[in-house]
Design a protein around this motif. Structure first.
Motif, PDB file in Angstrom:
ATOM      1  N   ILE A 254       0.850  -1.179   0.000  1.00 31.00           N
ATOM      2  CA  ILE A 254       0.000   0.000   0.000  1.00 31.00           C
ATOM      3  C   ILE A 254       0.887   1.230   0.000  1.00 31.00           C
ATOM      4  O   ILE A 254       1.750   1.385   0.864  1.00 31.00           O
TER       5      ILE A 254
ATOM      6  N   SER B 288       2.300   3.611   3.093  1.00 28.32           N
ATOM      7  CA  SER B 288       2.073   2.884   4.331  1.00 28.32           C
ATOM      8  C   SER B 288       2.971   1.658   4.369  1.00 28.32           C
ATOM      9  O   SER B 288       3.463   1.201   3.344  1.00 28.32           O
TER      10      SER B 288
ATOM     11  N   HIS C  98      -7.390   2.012 -11.505  1.00 28.74           N
ATOM     12  CA  HIS C  98      -7.803   1.049 -10.489  1.00 28.74           C
ATOM     13  C   HIS C  98      -9.313   0.906 -10.633  1.00 28.74           C
ATOM     14  O   HIS C  98     -10.062   1.780 -10.214  1.00 28.74           O
TER      15      HIS C  98
ATOM     16  N   ASP D  61     -13.362  -0.479  -6.542  1.00 27.82           N
ATOM     17  CA  ASP D  61     -13.383   0.180  -5.241  1.00 27.82           C
ATOM     18  C   ASP D  61     -13.929  -0.825  -4.244  1.00 27.82           C
ATOM     19  O   ASP D  61     -14.916  -1.517  -4.512  1.00 27.82           O
TER      20      ASP D  61
ATOM     21  N   LYS E 182     -13.760  -2.225   0.279  1.00 26.00           N
ATOM     22  CA  LYS E 182     -13.322  -2.044   1.655  1.00 26.00           C
ATOM     23  C   LYS E 182     -12.638  -3.339   2.065  1.00 26.00           C
ATOM     24  O   LYS E 182     -13.260  -4.400   2.106  1.00 26.00           O
TER      25      LYS E 182
ATOM     26  N   ILE F 190      -7.861  -2.929   6.769  1.00 23.33           N
ATOM     27  CA  ILE F 190      -7.110  -1.860   6.098  1.00 23.33           C
ATOM     28  C   ILE F 190      -8.008  -0.669   5.806  1.00 23.33           C
ATOM     29  O   ILE F 190      -7.671   0.460   6.105  1.00 23.33           O
TER      30      ILE F 190
ATOM     31  N   GLN G 240     -10.915   1.455   3.056  1.00 20.63           N
ATOM     32  CA  GLN G 240     -11.321   1.740   1.679  1.00 20.63           C
ATOM     33  C   GLN G 240     -10.099   1.786   0.775  1.00 20.63           C
ATOM     34  O   GLN G 240      -9.086   2.375   1.117  1.00 20.63           O
ATOM     35  N   MET G 241     -10.216   1.149  -0.406  1.00 16.03           N
ATOM     36  CA  MET G 241      -9.064   1.070  -1.303  1.00 16.03           C
ATOM     37  C   MET G 241      -9.522   0.823  -2.739  1.00 16.03           C
ATOM     38  O   MET G 241     -10.588   0.279  -2.971  1.00 16.03           O
TER      39      MET G 241
ATOM     40  N   LEU H 216      -8.451  -1.186  -6.235  1.00 16.89           N
ATOM     41  CA  LEU H 216      -7.640  -2.305  -6.710  1.00 16.89           C
ATOM     42  C   LEU H 216      -7.703  -2.399  -8.220  1.00 16.89           C
ATOM     43  O   LEU H 216      -8.682  -1.996  -8.838  1.00 16.89           O
TER      44      LEU H 216
END
Length: 141
Positions: free
Chosen positions: A94, A97, A117, A120, A122, A126, A128-129, A131
């Motif tokens: 990430i 981080s 990406h 979207d 969760k 970790i 919300q992100m 991918l």
């Protein structure tokens, strides 16, 4: 052309008004913006940043409409949809981080979005992100 007393040339406005290229407004084939312009053989829309060539205007208009129906596939080639559950197939560092999304992490209820990406989600532990679909595979719920 007429020469005025100050030595500057004056052009007739009637010749510009009768020129068909000057009176036709070019519209973007994707968003229909009237601000599109030509630059070195390409037409460019400053509002949606869509670019197209003069030769393929009809083809680009059709492809612009089909861009909204982009199919997102996982690493195995399975079609992904909103609400699917996926499994991460590679350790993902990430940015900014020291955390890592480990192989085998199950991500539920994904949402497909446009961009680099295209997922979207969760991720448990970790948050919300975004991918990339090439690093996940679809699993049964």
């Amino acid at each position: 052309m007429a020469i005025h007393d100050n030595g500057r040339a004056a052009t007739s406005r009637s010749s510009a008004a009768s020129d068909p290229e000057m009176t036709d407004t070019l519209h973007c084939v994707k968003c229909q913006s009237p601000y599109a312009y030509e630059d070195r053989g390409l037409f460019i829309c400053p509002e949606c940043t869509h670019e197209w060539s003069a030769e393929g205007t009809e083809d680009d208009a059709a492809s612009a409409l089909s861009d909204e129906a982009v199919v997102v596939r996982d690493a195995n080639g399975s079609v992904l949809a909103d609400g699917d559950t996926v499994l991460v197939i590679k350790d993902l560092k990430i940015k900014g981080s020291s955390s890592v999304v480990k192989v085998g992490t199950k991500v539920k209820n994904i949402r497909l979005v446009d961009g680099d990406h295209d997922i979207d989600c969760k991720i448990p532990g970790i948050g919300q992100m975004g991918l990339k679909s090439e690093f996940v595979k679809k699993v049964a719920d």
